[in-house]
Design a protein around this motif. Structure first.
Motif, short mmCIF file in Angstrom:
data_model
loop_
_atom_site.label_atom_id
_atom_site.label_comp_id
_atom_site.label_asym_id
_atom_site.label_seq_id
_atom_site.Cartn_x
_atom_site.Cartn_y
_atom_site.Cartn_z
N TYR A 1 0.78 -1.15 -0.11
CA TYR A 1 0.07 -0.06 0.08
C TYR A 1 0.89 1.10 -0.03
N TYR A 2 0.76 2.05 -1.07
CA TYR A 2 1.60 3.33 -1.14
C TYR A 2 0.67 4.38 -1.68
N ARG A 3 0.47 5.36 -0.71
CA ARG A 3 -0.46 6.49 -1.17
C ARG A 3 0.61 7.50 -1.81
N PRO B 1 12.73 13.05 6.91
CA PRO B 1 12.74 12.40 8.32
C PRO B 1 12.21 11.25 8.39
N THR B 2 12.75 10.64 9.64
CA THR B 2 12.41 8.94 9.71
C THR B 2 10.88 8.77 9.71
N CYS C 1 8.34 8.55 7.34
CA CYS C 1 7.70 9.41 6.33
C CYS C 1 7.44 8.47 5.21
N GLY C 2 7.60 7.45 5.13
CA GLY C 2 7.19 6.76 3.88
C GLY C 2 8.59 6.32 2.82
N THR D 1 10.70 4.01 2.97
CA THR D 1 11.12 2.50 2.78
C THR D 1 9.88 2.21 1.97
N ARG D 2 8.61 2.50 2.53
CA ARG D 2 7.52 2.02 1.74
C ARG D 2 7.53 2.47 0.34
N ILE E 1 -3.63 7.75 5.44
CA ILE E 1 -2.68 6.65 5.42
C ILE E 1 -2.67 6.21 6.92
N GLU F 1 -3.41 2.27 7.37
CA GLU F 1 -2.43 1.41 8.10
C GLU F 1 -2.90 0.87 9.51
N THR G 1 4.54 9.68 10.80
CA THR G 1 3.37 9.20 10.44
C THR G 1 3.58 7.67 11.19
P1 ADP Z 1 10.91 5.78 6.38
O1 ADP Z 1 11.38 4.89 5.63
O2 ADP Z 1 10.85 7.30 5.84
O3 ADP Z 1 11.34 5.92 7.94
P2 ADP Z 1 8.68 4.25 6.31
O4 ADP Z 1 8.75 3.96 4.60
O5 ADP Z 1 8.88 2.86 7.27
O6 ADP Z 1 9.69 5.28 6.85
O7 ADP Z 1 7.24 4.57 6.77
C1 ADP Z 1 6.65 4.28 7.93
C2 ADP Z 1 5.16 3.83 7.89
O8 ADP Z 1 4.39 4.75 7.44
C3 ADP Z 1 5.12 2.73 6.78
O9 ADP Z 1 5.19 1.48 7.41
C4 ADP Z 1 3.66 2.99 6.32
O10 ADP Z 1 2.77 2.31 7.12
C5 ADP Z 1 3.51 4.51 6.57
N1 ADP Z 1 3.36 5.40 5.47
C6 ADP Z 1 4.14 6.60 5.55
N2 ADP Z 1 3.86 7.08 3.90
C7 ADP Z 1 3.11 6.44 3.56
C8 ADP Z 1 2.58 6.66 2.25
N3 ADP Z 1 2.68 7.61 1.34
N4 ADP Z 1 1.79 5.58 1.80
C9 ADP Z 1 1.36 4.58 2.49
N5 ADP Z 1 2.07 4.22 3.69
C10 ADP Z 1 2.75 5.35 4.36
#
Ligand code: ADP
Length: 267
Positions: free
Chosen positions: A15-17, A41-42, A44-45, A47-48, A185, A189, A221
């Motif tokens: 799931y990615y918005r 920042p950490t 905020c999406g 890795t997703r 989101i 989630e 987030t």
């Molecule tokens: P980062 O890598 O920036 O530290 P993550 O990708 O692990 O952060 O994001 C943390 C969680 O926030 C993800 O597991 C997901 O559940 C959610 N998330 C944040 N942004 C989004 C997005 N744009 N779409 C879907 N989920 C998101």
């Protein structure tokens, strides 16, 4: 595709918005073989987003969480001793370059600079990786792509990416999504309704104003999803917020009071 590589495919659509035009920008960068830096920042999406893009492009994804003890050999590979003598083992970067995976180096700045420079020859038009110990000059596979994440908030003069590294990448800025998008989101989630998600996001927005005034980082987030997940399991909102939003980010009594007040405004 070999079994080894197959296991790195993202099996289902994550799931990615999308928050902006990052999907089409990444696709173009991939096609142009331009390495990509995800800044923000950490939680905020970032890795997703990479997981989603790997799935969308149908490419395997090799992720490395960088840390300060990581050496160049941890990325590139080393000789191992086994019963039959010595055997070369590719590190994750080499594996990805050899077989055509997306390699995601998470929090690259945590790695020492002598480790970071090993990516340089892979990030210009040579697209090679010299395996000095092995005496091999590896030419990266057509499909290989390098992605790094970078949190500008953490950087100090002592610890920053060199300009010579930064300038090899195209960058996509990530930040906390706009109110309505973040509500969507968090609701998706955490499994809470949009009214509850809306309140959680509002609390975070207040807390984010405290960044630099006593808080090093804003409420992410990810933290909102944690709070929502507790609420979805029957925990009362104030207790869920205390555990997931307030306690993890500060030990300072004044800051905790300020955050508690923000929580109290909504729950
Ligand atoms: P980062 O890598 O920036 O530290 P993550 O990708 O692990 O952060 O994001 C943390 C969680 O926030 C993800 O597991 C997901 O559940 C959610 N998330 C944040 N942004 C989004 C997005 N744009 N779409 C879907 N989920 C998101």
């Amino acid at each position: 595709m070999t079994d080894d590589l197959q296991q790195y495919l993202v099996p289902q659509e994550p799931y990615y918005r999308a928050v902006d035009d990052e999907v089409s920008l990444f696709e173009a960068a991939y096609a142009a073989k331009m390495p990509v830096m995800l800044k923000g920042p950490t939680g905020c999406g970032k890795t997703r987003f990479v997981e989603y893009m790997a799935w969308k492009l149908g490419k395997p994804l090799v992720t490395v969480a960088c840390n300060e003890d990581m050496t160049a050999s941890d990325l590139v590979g080393r000789y191992l001793l086994d019963a039959d003598g010595t055997r070369w083992q590719d590190g994750p970067l080499t594996f990805a370059a050899r077989h055509g995976a997306i390699c995601y180096l998470d929090e690259i700045v945590e790695a020492r600079q002598d480790t970071t420079v090993v990516i340089h020859p892979l990030t210009d038009n040579r697209r090679v990786l010299p395996l000095e110990k092995k005496g091999e000059l590896l030419r990266a596979h057509e499909d290989f792509h390098l992605v790094i994440s970078y949190n500008p908030g953490y950087q100090s003069l002592m610890k920053d990416l060199k300009q010579s590294t930064k300038q090899r990448f195209g960058a996509l800025d990530f930040s906390y999504p706009k109110h309505g998008v973040e509500v969507e989101i968090v609701a998706h989630e955490a499994g809470v309704d949009s009214a509850a998600a809306d309140k959680l996001v509002s609390i975070a927005e207040r807390a984010r104003n405290l960044k630099g005034h006593g808080l090093d980082e804003g409420i992410s987030t990810r933290m909102l999803i944690h709070a929502g997940s507790l609420m979805a399991r029957g925990i009362a909102a104030p207790a869920a917020c205390e555990m997931a939003l307030v306690s993890p980010i500060t030990d300072d009594p004044d800051m905790r009071d300020a955050l508690d007040a923000a929580v109290g405004t909504y729950f």
